[in-house]
Design a protein around this motif. Structure first.
Motif, mmCIF file in Angstrom:
data_model
loop_
_atom_site.group_PDB
_atom_site.id
_atom_site.type_symbol
_atom_site.label_atom_id
_atom_site.label_comp_id
_atom_site.label_asym_id
_atom_site.label_seq_id
_atom_site.Cartn_x
_atom_site.Cartn_y
_atom_site.Cartn_z
ATOM 1 N N THR A 108 -26.932 51.597 64.129
ATOM 2 C CA THR A 108 -25.826 51.304 63.606
ATOM 3 C C THR A 108 -25.099 50.376 64.437
ATOM 4 O O THR A 108 -24.798 50.761 65.611
ATOM 5 C CB THR A 108 -24.866 52.832 63.179
ATOM 6 N N HIS A 121 -20.202 48.509 61.279
ATOM 7 C CA HIS A 121 -20.605 49.523 60.521
ATOM 8 C C HIS A 121 -19.914 50.862 61.217
ATOM 9 O O HIS A 121 -19.486 51.779 60.148
ATOM 10 C CB HIS A 121 -22.090 49.818 60.314
ATOM 11 N N TRP A 122 -19.931 51.130 62.220
ATOM 12 C CA TRP A 122 -19.386 52.263 62.781
ATOM 13 C C TRP A 122 -17.655 52.274 62.660
ATOM 14 O O TRP A 122 -17.065 53.555 62.109
ATOM 15 C CB TRP A 122 -19.585 52.373 64.288
ATOM 16 N N MET A 156 -27.533 49.866 57.870
ATOM 17 C CA MET A 156 -26.838 51.172 57.288
ATOM 18 C C MET A 156 -26.949 50.972 55.682
ATOM 19 O O MET A 156 -26.551 50.113 55.149
ATOM 20 C CB MET A 156 -25.574 51.389 57.649
#
Length: 200
Positions: free
Chosen positions: A140, A144-145, A1
């Motif tokens: 992703t 990162h989420w 990301m």
């Protein structure tokens, strides 16, 4: 990301958070009539419901687009068109006074009322789906989420908490209502710009 993806997501969440809607009206109404503590509980419920919509958008759309990748274009156009529509309608109705009587009150907890008004609003899912689709890459990771979800919580909760503290004062409330047209039309411009960027 990438950093640009994170910034785009945050800006989308910020635009969604500050756009006046049922959740904002309920939060403002509770703060004005009941006080800061009740308003913050409503805001917390609103944000948690929005987090559920975000998760549904992220996991559901990822699985669906993996099977039907051609629908991405359609969803982007539909999501962008919806945001543009919201922005145009907000601009048109910006001169109308804020109706603080159209939100039903209940004997349930303030938190549950905040959660319920957002979780039962199908437009919230369309809104979050458009943001996730336009700003979150399909590769992703869950880490990162989780980071993006944290950003969402901080941004939306900070905005609603600010509204609670500001609208709890009579002077500030009168000032906001007197300048409502400028506030609403500023949000309208942001929604239209976001819709155009998503669609194209």
């Amino acid at each position: 990301m990438t950093l640009s993806s994170i910034i785009a997501f945050d800006l989308g969440i910020a635009a969604a958070a500050i756009a006046p809607g049922p959740a904002f009206v309920l939060t403002a109404q509770t703060a004005l009539r009941t006080g800061k503590s009740a308003g913050l509980l409503v805001a917390f419920g609103v944000v948690l419901a929005a987090s559920l919509w975000l998760n549904a958008s992220f996991f559901g759309l990822s699985a669906f687009l993996a099977v039907f990748p051609q629908t991405e274009f359609i969803l982007k156009i539909a999501g962008g068109a919806y945001l543009i529509y919201l922005g145009v309608m907000m601009w048109i109705h910006a001169h109308q006074p804020l109706d603080m009587t159209n939100v039903q009150t209940s004997k349930n907890s303030h938190f549950f009322r905040g959660w319920l008004i957002n979780i039962t609003n199908p437009k919230a899912f369309v809104f979050t789906s458009a943001i996730v689709l336009a700003t979150v890459p399909q590769n992703t990771t869950l880490f990162h989420w989780a980071f993006l979800l944290g950003n969402h919580f901080v941004i939306e909760m900070s905005w609603l908490a600010l509204c609670v503290f500001v609208l709890s004062t009579r002077t500030a409330r009168e000032l906001y209502l007197a300048r409502k047209i400028y506030f609403d039309r500023g949000c309208a411009i942001m929604l239209v710009c976001l819709g155009v960027s998503i669609a194209f």
